[in-house]
Design an enzyme around this catalytic site. Structure first.
Site, PDB file in Angstrom:
ATOM      1  N   SER A  69       0.848  -1.189   0.000  1.00  0.00           N
ATOM      2  CA  SER A  69       0.000   0.000   0.000  1.00  0.00           C
ATOM      3  C   SER A  69       0.886   1.241   0.000  1.00  0.00           C
ATOM      4  CB  SER A  69      -0.896   0.017   1.242  1.00  0.00           C
ATOM      5  OG  SER A  69      -1.563   1.262   1.378  1.00  0.00           O
ATOM      6  N   TYR A  80      -2.231  -0.403  10.477  1.00  0.00           N
ATOM      7  CA  TYR A  80      -2.271  -0.753   9.055  1.00  0.00           C
ATOM      8  C   TYR A  80      -1.026  -0.245   8.340  1.00  0.00           C
ATOM      9  CZ  TYR A  80      -3.816  -0.891   4.179  1.00  0.00           C
ATOM     10  OH  TYR A  80      -3.891  -1.128   2.825  1.00  0.00           O
ATOM     11  N   LYS A 127       1.933  -2.600   6.472  1.00  0.00           N
ATOM     12  CA  LYS A 127       2.278  -2.534   5.053  1.00  0.00           C
ATOM     13  C   LYS A 127       3.746  -2.148   4.856  1.00  0.00           C
ATOM     14  CE  LYS A 127      -1.643  -3.820   3.297  1.00  0.00           C
ATOM     15  NZ  LYS A 127      -1.756  -5.078   2.540  1.00  0.00           N
TER      16      LYS A 127
END
Length: 279
Positions: free
Chosen positions: A172, A187, A191
């Site tokens: 991402s 998150y 990533k």
């Protein structure tokens, strides 16, 4: 250690992208980016296995059948798999090699992932651990299982064999920058860990597989639809491209990394974000 050469670099360029005769496994392949990746690989000629966890088995089978039908009856098969379970992933990879690949595997796309917006100071322990268990651990278990197959296939090919695999992680832009206004430290960190994991594995496994990442920006999937309208307006202003991407706009990049067209590319992170990370 030797990175496998392109089998025929002087061939017409479109042939470099062909996946005819290849077998691919896409985790989280029943929806969103994963579904479009599976579609793209199948369209490029690969037989494809897709995994799912929360989708109904009947729906997953229908998705697989539709992909197959749209591509001349090419083999597409769905497998229920909990990527947090190493044993589950190992069992699934073994089944894919046997049932879809006729004894072989060429491509792994570790795409399954989750996202959440939780202020870091309030983050529950179980939810923080779950984020890494799916996004990092699950990707690694899948890559490890595939790498063992790739290593075995290279050994079986003999001294002059050049069989190599391709592993692609769905990372991402959140691995590169801190998104605003949403609060998603777990998150983002997961990533970022995934991108560096890919770089590390690319070096360690260079003899038998290439390992790369694709880092999408804002893609129209279920993850995006949960954003409040005011967030969407702010995000539009932050993206130089002034729009979000359709998931299907990414499938060409995955075909590129899966194919001989990217034969000298390993350890890379392809950021596809409409310019979001540039300003």
């Amino acid at each position: 250690m030797v990175l496998a050469p392109h089998p025929n670099p002087d061939a017409p360029v479109l042939s470099h992208f062909s996946l005819n005769g290849k077998t691919a496994l896409v985790t989280g392949g029943c929806r969103g980016i994963g579904l479009e990746v599976a579609r793209g690989l199948c369209e490029a000629g690969a037989n494809v296995a897709i995994t799912y966890s929360s989708t109904l088995s009947s729906e997953a089978d229908e998705i697989a059948a539709a992909l197959s039908s749209a591509n001349g009856g090419r083999t597409v098969k769905a497998y229920k798999c909990n990527v947090r379970s190493k044993a589950d992933i190992d069992t699934t990879v073994d089944a894919v090699v046997r049932e879809v690949g006729g004894g072989k595997l060429d491509i792994l796309v570790a795409n399954a992932g989750i996202a959440a917006h939780v202020p870091a100071i309030d983050y529950p322990e179980d939810k923080f651990r779950e984020m890494f268990d799916v996004n990092v651990n699950g990707a690694f278990w899948a890559a490890q299982a595939a790498a063992r197959v790739f290593e075995r296939q290279l050994k079986e090919a003999g001294e002059n064999g050049t069989h190599r695999g391709s592993i692609i992680f769905t990372a991402s832009v959140s691995a590169t920058l801190v998104n605003i206004p949403q609060k998603q430290a777990a998150y983002n960190a997961s990533k970022a860990a995934l991108v560096h994991l890919a770089k590390s594995l690319a070096v360690e496994w260079v003899d038998f597989t290439r390992v790369n990442c694709i880092s999408p920006g804002y893609i129209v999937t279920e993850m995006l639809t949960i954003h409040p309208a005011e967030w969407t307006e702010q995000l539009y202003r932050l993206i130089p491209g002034r729009r979000f991407s359709k998931a299907s706009e990414l499938k060409g990049a995955y075909v590129f990394l899966a194919s001989d067209a990217s034969s000298y590319m390993t350890g890379a992170d392809m950021i596809i974000d409409g310019g979001y990370t540039l300003p």
